[in-house]
Design a protein around this motif. Structure first.
Motif, mmCIF file in Angstrom:
data_model
loop_
_atom_site.group_PDB
_atom_site.id
_atom_site.type_symbol
_atom_site.label_atom_id
_atom_site.label_comp_id
_atom_site.label_asym_id
_atom_site.label_seq_id
_atom_site.Cartn_x
_atom_site.Cartn_y
_atom_site.Cartn_z
ATOM 1 N N TRP A 142 6.190 3.821 1.238
ATOM 2 C CA TRP A 142 5.938 5.093 0.557
ATOM 3 C C TRP A 142 4.649 5.728 1.088
ATOM 4 O O TRP A 142 3.660 5.029 1.332
ATOM 5 C CB TRP A 142 5.778 4.884 -0.952
ATOM 6 C CG TRP A 142 7.060 4.688 -1.706
ATOM 7 C CD1 TRP A 142 7.695 3.507 -1.970
ATOM 8 C CD2 TRP A 142 7.858 5.717 -2.305
ATOM 9 N NE1 TRP A 142 8.840 3.733 -2.700
ATOM 10 C CE2 TRP A 142 8.962 5.083 -2.920
ATOM 11 C CE3 TRP A 142 7.754 7.101 -2.374
ATOM 12 C CZ2 TRP A 142 9.951 5.793 -3.608
ATOM 13 C CZ3 TRP A 142 8.734 7.809 -3.060
ATOM 14 C CH2 TRP A 142 9.820 7.156 -3.660
ATOM 15 N N VAL A 143 4.666 7.053 1.213
ATOM 16 C CA VAL A 143 3.466 7.833 1.527
ATOM 17 C C VAL A 143 3.353 8.951 0.488
ATOM 18 O O VAL A 143 4.328 9.654 0.208
ATOM 19 C CB VAL A 143 3.524 8.437 2.946
ATOM 20 C CG1 VAL A 143 2.330 9.365 3.183
ATOM 21 C CG2 VAL A 143 3.554 7.334 3.994
ATOM 22 N N GLN A 144 2.154 9.087 -0.063
ATOM 23 C CA GLN A 144 1.887 10.130 -1.069
ATOM 24 C C GLN A 144 1.262 11.342 -0.384
ATOM 25 O O GLN A 144 0.208 11.238 0.250
ATOM 26 C CB GLN A 144 0.940 9.580 -2.132
ATOM 27 C CG GLN A 144 0.474 10.592 -3.171
ATOM 28 C CD GLN A 144 -0.546 9.972 -4.108
ATOM 29 O OE1 GLN A 144 -0.373 8.843 -4.569
ATOM 30 N NE2 GLN A 144 -1.628 10.690 -4.383
ATOM 31 N N ALA A 194 11.180 11.582 8.513
ATOM 32 C CA ALA A 194 10.256 10.461 8.661
ATOM 33 C C ALA A 194 10.884 9.175 8.121
ATOM 34 O O ALA A 194 11.680 9.202 7.170
ATOM 35 C CB ALA A 194 8.954 10.752 7.918
ATOM 36 N N GLN A 195 10.512 8.046 8.709
ATOM 37 C CA GLN A 195 11.052 6.743 8.300
ATOM 38 C C GLN A 195 10.252 6.126 7.162
ATOM 39 O O GLN A 195 10.144 4.911 7.037
ATOM 40 C CB GLN A 195 11.056 5.809 9.505
ATOM 41 C CG GLN A 195 11.923 6.284 10.651
ATOM 42 C CD GLN A 195 13.374 6.509 10.222
ATOM 43 O OE1 GLN A 195 14.010 5.592 9.699
ATOM 44 N NE2 GLN A 195 13.876 7.712 10.426
ATOM 45 N N VAL A 196 9.693 6.968 6.321
ATOM 46 C CA VAL A 196 9.006 6.537 5.098
ATOM 47 C C VAL A 196 9.485 7.422 3.960
ATOM 48 O O VAL A 196 10.005 8.529 4.183
ATOM 49 C CB VAL A 196 7.468 6.645 5.226
ATOM 50 C CG1 VAL A 196 6.923 5.655 6.233
ATOM 51 C CG2 VAL A 196 7.044 8.068 5.588
ATOM 52 N N VAL A 198 0.816 -1.210 0.000
ATOM 53 C CA VAL A 198 0.000 0.000 0.000
ATOM 54 C C VAL A 198 0.853 1.265 0.000
ATOM 55 O O VAL A 198 2.022 1.249 0.394
ATOM 56 C CB VAL A 198 -0.960 0.028 1.207
ATOM 57 C CG1 VAL A 198 -1.861 -1.188 1.201
ATOM 58 C CG2 VAL A 198 -0.183 0.111 2.513
ATOM 59 N N LYS A 199 0.219 2.326 -0.428
ATOM 60 C CA LYS A 199 0.809 3.667 -0.408
ATOM 61 C C LYS A 199 -0.246 4.605 0.177
ATOM 62 O O LYS A 199 -1.165 5.016 -0.531
ATOM 63 C CB LYS A 199 1.208 4.107 -1.816
ATOM 64 C CG LYS A 199 1.581 5.595 -1.937
ATOM 65 C CD LYS A 199 2.165 5.912 -3.305
ATOM 66 C CE LYS A 199 1.296 5.530 -4.457
ATOM 67 N NZ LYS A 199 0.067 6.357 -4.581
ATOM 68 N N PHE A 253 2.520 5.268 10.145
ATOM 69 C CA PHE A 253 2.604 4.504 8.890
ATOM 70 C C PHE A 253 3.870 3.650 8.864
ATOM 71 O O PHE A 253 3.842 2.482 8.465
ATOM 72 C CB PHE A 253 2.580 5.441 7.682
ATOM 73 C CG PHE A 253 1.248 6.093 7.434
ATOM 74 C CD1 PHE A 253 0.071 5.367 7.522
ATOM 75 C CD2 PHE A 253 1.159 7.436 7.086
ATOM 76 C CE1 PHE A 253 -1.163 5.961 7.286
ATOM 77 C CE2 PHE A 253 -0.061 8.039 6.851
ATOM 78 C CZ PHE A 253 -1.222 7.300 6.955
ATOM 79 N N ALA A 254 4.992 4.238 9.282
ATOM 80 C CA ALA A 254 6.254 3.496 9.296
ATOM 81 C C ALA A 254 6.146 2.281 10.215
ATOM 82 O O ALA A 254 6.638 1.185 9.885
ATOM 83 C CB ALA A 254 7.399 4.411 9.733
ATOM 84 N N ALA A 255 5.491 2.449 11.359
ATOM 85 C CA ALA A 255 5.337 1.345 12.300
ATOM 86 C C ALA A 255 4.491 0.219 11.715
ATOM 87 O O ALA A 255 4.618 -0.942 12.137
ATOM 88 C CB ALA A 255 4.718 1.858 13.596
#
Length: 755
Positions: A201-203, A231-233, A153-154, A194-196
């Motif tokens: 990837w995050v958009q 951030a870790q993403v 997912v993104k 989200f990283a956890a």
């Protein structure tokens, strides 16, 4: 070469979410049943995307009402008047639908158009002491839901700067940008969550980058992404709806892992950004149109992208230009469309297949499948060119400057119209439609289903029209309308009678919440084979000696509220529509109709995002309206209507349309929209709305007198009309008649006081 998607329609192939929402609001299903239906839709949509080869599936594009409202809830930025305890799904619905926790009315959040689209979003309300914290878990729940189904997912959410830009301030005035530091802390928490969850990837969508931003807002982007880079993403910064080339140096320096560009609206920005990419940075090419329904010219796109595919390799991603929210869901269910038209279309599901085919053309251009795709594109273009209507193109080519001008200026037309119409000071009228009752809707459904003959359907509609005229005569209105009982929609009704325009059965697109629209498809040259409104106008006028307006939808509105062909300029299509409406105006006045209204509620919606591009649009939009109206004789009065608009920046263009009378929506602003007329001497007549038809409230005579008194301070009395804000189609007669009685009484009182 990664394929990804920015967002998918959530309403469902057959509007399943719409119906589930409305059933829940009516109390017919439980919240658990609503959530089950929503989860099923998400599973289906994710699987469709995975089957089409989409490697990073968007999560966060699903919303129960609006994705901006969902983000406001996630950040804990909801109006206090709707809150009680923790945020729940019902909290979101209270914000959207105007309810307090007690169930009593509480002003709904303001709703407005999302940039230059026909989608509406709920405007966030922020105060000077605003705090942000994660208060709604939907985004995280859906990430886990998709992951459990085996999808990569993104997450997709509105970027922090655009969120602030779209928000409104409440309470004491302050600079929204002072909230950015605390907002960024909340975004850092979102990204950490989200990283956890194992997200890579995050958009972050930042469509505000397509606007002309001052230095403070430009600096906000630097501050925001400098803060979020820890951030870790990996962050994919996505812009769309227009070119961002004017901010290229700013954007290219931002510390993000990838950039997404809308290369449909602005293909020329590709080399600019490709040559400025940072080492290792991804470039997402948005080349499949996310806002229109026409099949992509994949062979031509492949030729354009081939050099960049060689240059960037796996750092070139392919995607639609923007979220597919703006397109219908699935062409496969359209079993009644002619194959010649269907072969030219691509809805959301088909656009994902186009991404696969484009990838194939770029990676293995010599294979048999690639050659088949190329041949299909060539044949489609040849068939489209062969279908041109030479009579329409010849008529356009023969237009002269005189075809865009009334015979005389308004100052000479006005006395001729007054002599013919014999209207009192402050004449009263309505905007066009009257209540579309359950009886009318049932009649239409029975007629379309074959249960009612055309003759019987017409006879019953004539009786409804006669009743509408009699009600207006009893109320004492000065200029009447026939009520439009025969019309389903102000654009669809005309589109169904014009050549070159087609319609789908399931081509629904979400406008907001559970509200969906089904735009016409302008696929060819447009013309009017026969009169469209003449029979109903003549019948209505035969029932009274008072003038009954002929009611038409203008060319610019038909254009903006349709899916428009892309092989010719929009200006050309606007002129074709203008000629069709012009022919209708000629027939109406030949039949003795003395007032003809050409509605243009979407006139301002077509403005480009950048003000530097406005002049060109306004030039042809004004010309298209003038083309439709200029056939009118001097003693034929032309009206137009516009919905809520800020007129300050376009007032000269509106005046240039040269309508004899313009009616506008002003009651909600308490006539504040008329402030522009203090600095600009509007030359023609104007009807500022005194009655908000979007509310079931029945305004008093005193309220209307007060509003018109304010209007009379800005506009000469002899130029003023008295009317509601908009058409009355959505209201009930029990609300309409007393409100209009008060309006007529208010006009009479004002004539006594001011005349």
């Amino acid at each position: 070469m990664t394929l990804h998607n920015l967002g998918f329609p959530r309403i469902g192939r057959r509007r399943e979410l719409k119906f589930a929402l409305e059933q829940y609001w009516r109390g017919e299903i439980t919240q658990a049943q609503l959530l089950t239906q929503a989860a099923q839709l998400r599973r289906t949509h994710w699987q469709w995307q995975a089957d089409a080869g989409i490697e990073l599936l968007p999560v966060g594009d699903f919303a129960y009402y609006d994705q901006v409202l969902t983000l406001s809830a996630t950040l804990g930025a909801l109006p206090a008047r709707h809150l009680q305890g923790e945020v729940t799904l019902d909290t979101l619905f209270r914000v959207a639908r105007g309810r307090a926790p007690t169930g009593k009315p509480a002003a709904a959040a303001e709703m407005t158009k999302y940039f230059n689209t026909n989608y509406h979003y709920l405007v966030p309300e922020l105060s000077a002491g605003q705090t942000f914290s994660i208060c709604w878990q939907q985004l995280f729940d859906e990430v886990q839901e998709a992951q459990a189904l085996g999808h990569q997912v993104k997450p997709v959410l509105l970027g922090p700067v655009t969120f602030l830009h779209l928000a409104k301030t409440v309470g004491e005035p302050f600079d929204k940008l002072t909230l950015l530091p605390q907002l960024l802390q909340a975004y850092q928490q979102l990204l950490a969550r989200f990283a956890a969850l194992g997200v890579t990837w995050v958009q972050l969508d930042e469509p505000a980058l397509a606007l002309e931003l001052n230095s403070a807002w430009q600096q906000a982007y630097v501050q925001a992404y400098d803060t979020l880079q820890t951030a870790q993403v990996k962050l994919l910064l996505a812009s769309y709806y227009g070119s961002v080339a004017h901010h290229q140096s700013l954007i290219s320096a931002l510390p993000v892992a990838g950039l997404h560009l809308d290369l449909v609206t602005a293909p020329a920005q590709l080399p600019l950004f490709a040559n400025a990419l940072q080492p290792g940075q991804v470039l997402s090419a948005g080349v499949i149109n996310g806002r229109n329904v026409w099949a992509a010219e994949l062979d031509q796109l492949a030729q354009t992208l081939a050099p960049y595919a060689r240059q960037l390799g796996e750092r070139l991603w392919l995607a639609p230009s923007c979220s597919l929210l703006h397109t219908p869901v699935d062409l496969d269910v359209e079993t009644e469309l002619a194959e010649s038209l269907k072969s030219r279309l691509a809805f959301a599901r088909q656009k994902l297949t186009e991404l696969q085919e484009l990838q194939l053309l770029l990676q293995t251009p010599d294979c048999a499948k690639a050659q088949e795709i190329t041949l299909r594109c060539i044949r489609r273009r040849e068939q489209q060119a062969a279908a041109a209507d030479v009579a329409v193109t010849a008529r356009l080519a023969g237009l002269s400057e005189q075809d865009f001008q009334r015979h005389n200026v308004f100052a000479k037309r006005q006395p001729l119209q007054q002599a013919r119409l014999q209207l009192p000071l402050l004449p009263t009228t309505t905007i066009g439609s009257f209540p579309q009752t359950a009886v009318i809707r049932q009649l239409r459904n029975r007629w379309r289903g074959g249960e009612l003959s055309h003759e019987e359907y017409t006879r019953q509609l004539q009786q409804i029209t006669k009743d509408t005229i009699e009600r207006q005569l009893k109320l004492g209105l000065d200029v009447l309308v026939h009520g439009e009982a025969e019309r389903n929609d102000m654009v669809e009704y005309f589109g169904e009678q014009l050549t070159g325009i087609g319609f789908t059965r399931y081509g629904w697109v979400q406008s907001y919440g559970s509200r969906c629209v089904k735009p016409p498809l302008i696929y060819g040259d447009v013309s009017r084979p026969q009169p469209m409104t003449l029979e109903w106008a003549e019948y209505a006028q035969s029932l009274t000696d008072k003038p009954v307006k002929g009611m038409l939808t203008g060319p610019v509105t038909i254009l903006h509220w349709s899916f428009v062909r892309e092989d010719v300029p929009r200006e050309t299509i606007a002129y074709q529509l203008g000629l069709a409406i012009r022919d209708e105006v000629a027939d109406l006045q030949q039949a003795g109709i003395s007032i003809i209204q050409i509605d243009e509620p979407a006139f301002r919606e077509g403005l480009p995002l950048k003000q530097c591009d406005w002049a060109e649009y306004l030039r042809w939009a004004v010309a298209a309206f003038r083309l439709s109206a200029s056939v009118a004789r001097d003693d034929t009065q032309i009206h137009t209507h516009m919905c809520y608009s800020e007129f300050n920046d376009t007032i000269e263009a509106i005046a240039a349309m040269d309508a004899d009378v313009i009616t506008i929506e002003t009651s909600r602003s308490h006539m504040e929209l008329l402030d522009v007329f203090e600095a600009f001497a509007y030359p023609n007549e104007i009807g500022p709305g005194v009655y908000d038809i979007h509310s079931p409230n029945i305004p008093s005579e005193e309220e209307m007198v007060a509003l018109m008194t304010l209007a009379a301070k800005r506009i000469p009395l002899g130029q003023l009309w008295v009317n509601p804000d908009c058409g009355l189609k959505t209201r009930r007669w029990e609300e309409v008649e007393p409100a209009l009685q008060h309006m007529v009484s208010a006009a009479r009182e004002l004539r006594r006081r001011l005349g």
